[in-house]
Design a protein around this motif. Structure first.
Motif: not given
Length: 358
Positions: A57-62, A316, A319-320
């Motif tokens: 989700a944080f990397q705009c993947r599924l 969070w 991954w930030t």
């Protein structure tokens, strides 16, 4: 609020009535061990799946999507793959210590996991020095990491183990100071007593600013204790390939892998227990109807809800923020967190002595 003590007492009475005392105790120990192992594995599977989905989700993947609906069976496929993978023998390693290291790490994780109070009466270990025991049980896992890195006879593994040792031993001090501040507030080191005290209000609210500062310090130190970004220097893939477990394969690597995820669950579980009331529902003085409704929600739902919220918060953070350098990691601990933790402990003690708490 439902009390699981009634169920456990009933089971104990039944076994004691049909079996000799020693045999009944042995059966109870076996049942408890089975429950702990099953719960440990179930939460490990949930944690691995959650990590992958949150990361995606944080990397705009599924994330995992192909094995099972929504990728739910991906973790089981990975477990099966790891079970059948060949265990490669390292030629010049210290075989005894090399094989012992993963078991030390997983044992430390399981013992600490057993101290978590999932609900009232639903706790395996509950001593009058519970907080001290949790810190001690979680600490000897570093021995497995040091032994694994040293016995592998690999310079990358050794560097990763030394980094992990220095980092974990340092940040344990900040964790201890933050927990000690809440022990001063509660007046007890027994986990069940600490949670019972919070049925009339969680410590993060009742302890004023010192409790909130202790909570922040604990989250930072807990993240470092689990070797997760931005404190993942012991496993820095770009520098050390995989750090202290580079030379491990099969279930040897699997033990390290599972323990890392479960240590995150344990850190979050301790935070929800000490700071957010554990299984205790949300209580707001003066709102009796609201408090009655909150009390109908089962205790284990409260505990798991708080725990997974903190897990999500730590993921969070992972991954930030980018990885820190080793000097930055140690400067943060010794120049900032330790002095702030000591001062915060002093302020909390003054607040308790003067009665400046809710």
């Amino acid at each position: 609020m439902f009390d699981f003590t009634n169920i456990t007492t009933t089971i104990d009475s039944y076994l004691q009535s049909v079996l000799p005392h020693s045999l009944a105790t042995l059966v109870e120990c076996a049942l408890i061990a089975l429950c702990v192992i099953v719960a440990y594995l179930v939460f490990a599977i949930i944690m691995i799946y959650m990590e992958r989905k949150v990361c995606a989700a944080f990397q705009c993947r599924l994330g995992p999507t192909r094995v099972g609906k929504w990728g739910l069976l991906q973790v089981f496929a990975d477990v099966f793959k790891m079970l059948i993978k060949e265990i490669i023998e390292i030629k010049n390693s210290d075989k005894a210590l090399y094989n012992l290291a993963p078991f030390l790490v997983i044992m430390s994780s399981m013992i600490t996991f057993s101290c978590l109070p999932f609900d009232k009466g639903l706790q395996v270990l509950d001593f009058n020095i519970g907080v001290f025991f949790i810190m001690a049980a979680s600490s000897f896992g570093i021995l497995g990491i040091l032994l694994g890195g040293w016995s592998s006879n690999n310079k990358f593994s050794m560097i990763g183990a030394m980094r992990s040792g220095g980092q974990m031993i340092s940040y344990e001090l900040s964790m201890g100071l933050s927990l000690l501040a809440l022990v001063v507030l509660s007046g007890s080191m027994q986990i069940s007593d600490i949670v019972e005290t919070q049925t009339q209000g969680w410590f993060i609210f009742r302890g004023h600013i010192p409790a909130f500062i202790a909570f922040i310090i604990y989250l930072i130190a807990g993240n470092a204790e689990t070797n997760r970004a931005p404190f993942d220097l012991p496993e820095a893939e770009s520098e050390l390939t995989s750090g202290f477990h580079t030379e491990y394969s099969g279930m040897g690597f699997g033990f390290f892998y599972v323990a890392e995820f479960m240590n995150l669950f344990i850190i979050a579980g301790i935070a929800s227990t000490i700071f957010l009331g554990g299984w205790a529902p949300l209580y707001i003085p003066g709102l009796d109807r609201f408090n009655e409704v909150m009390a109908y929600i089962p205790g284990f739902v409260w505990f798991l809800g708080k725990t997974f919220f903190i897990i999500w918060l730590l993921m969070w953070i992972r991954w930030t923020f980018p990885r820190l350098r080793i000097d930055q990691v140690l400067v943060l601990e010794w120049k900032y967190l330790v002095p702030i933790g000591l001062l915060n402990l002093l302020i909390m003690t003054i607040c308790v002595v003067m009665g400046w708490t809710f």
